[in-house]
Design an enzyme around this catalytic site. Structure first.
Site, PDB file in Angstrom:
ATOM      1  CG  ASP A   1       4.401  11.514  22.859  1.00  0.00           C
ATOM      2  OD1 ASP A   1       3.612  12.452  22.933  1.00  0.00           O
ATOM      3  OD2 ASP A   1       4.873  11.042  21.977  1.00  0.00           O
TER       4      ASP A   1
ATOM      5  CD  GLU B   1       4.887  11.055  17.738  1.00  0.00           C
ATOM      6  OE1 GLU B   1       4.496  11.528  16.925  1.00  0.00           O
ATOM      7  OE2 GLU B   1       5.430  11.799  18.830  1.00  0.00           O
TER       8      GLU B   1
ATOM      9  CG  HIS C   1       7.109  15.667  16.279  1.00  0.00           C
ATOM     10  ND1 HIS C   1       6.141  16.309  17.190  1.00  0.00           N
ATOM     11  CD2 HIS C   1       7.820  16.744  15.718  1.00  0.00           C
ATOM     12  CE1 HIS C   1       6.112  17.615  16.820  1.00  0.00           C
ATOM     13  NE2 HIS C   1       7.210  17.770  16.151  1.00  0.00           N
TER      14      HIS C   1
ATOM     15  CG  ASP D   1       7.886  14.226  21.694  1.00  0.00           C
ATOM     16  OD1 ASP D   1       8.946  14.712  21.627  1.00  0.00           O
ATOM     17  OD2 ASP D   1       7.133  14.656  20.784  1.00  0.00           O
TER      18      ASP D   1
END
Length: 217
Positions: free
Chosen positions: A23, A25, A182, A187
């Site tokens: 994941d 960001e 988030h 996540d």
């Protein structure tokens, strides 16, 4: 090793691919112009019964690359108020990716798999940012397949009728804290748990190993 036991290996289960849950960001939606700010990867292992489990976790906050675009709305969404704050303990894209790839190669080799494949929720997004960072850093030895992925948004839509990560996790009987969402670390861990749950449920329902014709053995 029997035919059935051979089937209950990571190598056999995913056609030689080594699944790694990822994941990211970011500071926007454009992988070419917007900053990669956080990345996490979770490797997976298969036990003697053929059940899939999370294995190792590696996580980095990442410094924006030089000239990177920072969308205010994206920063508000992921809670990274100041990407340049020294309190983040961020490293360069190159440092983060090299350490992640070192772990992946080691565990991929131990599993006797030929190549890593990314598992992610809406995987095209995460893979696009990782591929763009690879290009910026001029990394040649990238373990991931350049375009093939396992997308848990699609898989959870099939398995649970939900495509949003939080809703898919809750439908699957998992805990999900929206206050932690988030964060790449949180996540990724939840996506790994979701993916393992789907794979293991399919096996429990008799979907794997495949029943081979006697003449093919």
């Amino acid at each position: 090793m029997t035919v059935e036991n051979t089937a209950l290996t990571l190598k056999k289960r995913f056609r030689g691919y080594f699944p790694v849950v990822v994941d990211v960001e970011t500071a926007g939606f454009n992988a070419q112009t917007d900053a990669l700010l956080e990345i996490c990867a979770v490797t997976l292992s298969m036990d003697e019964n053929g059940d899939l489990h999370p294995a190792s976790t590696i996580h980095f906050h990442v410094e924006p690359f030089e000239g990177a675009n920072l969308e205010k709305e994206a920063l508000e969404f992921n809670g990274i108020r100041d990407p340049f704050s020294p309190l983040r303990g961020a490293v360069t894209e190159q440092e983060a990716l090299k350490e992640i790839y070192k772990l992946i190669r080691r565990e991929q080799k131990a599993a006797d798999c030929s190549r890593a494949i990314m598992v992610a929720h809406n995987a095209a997004f995460d893979l696009s940012f990782v591929n763009a960072a690879n290009e910026r850093c001029k990394l040649k030895r990238v373990p991931f397949h350049p375009f093939a992925t396992f997308d848990t948004a699609t898989l959870s839509g099939l398995a649970y009728g939900q495509t949003v990560l939080a809703k898919a996790c809750k439908t699957a009987g998992m805990e999900f804290d929206n206050r932690e969402a988030h964060s790449a670390l949180y996540d990724t861990e939840k996506t790994a748990e979701l993916f393992c749950g789907i794979v293991n449920k399919w096996k429990a329902l008799g979907g794997w190993p495949l029943i081979e014709d006697e003449n093919e053995k």
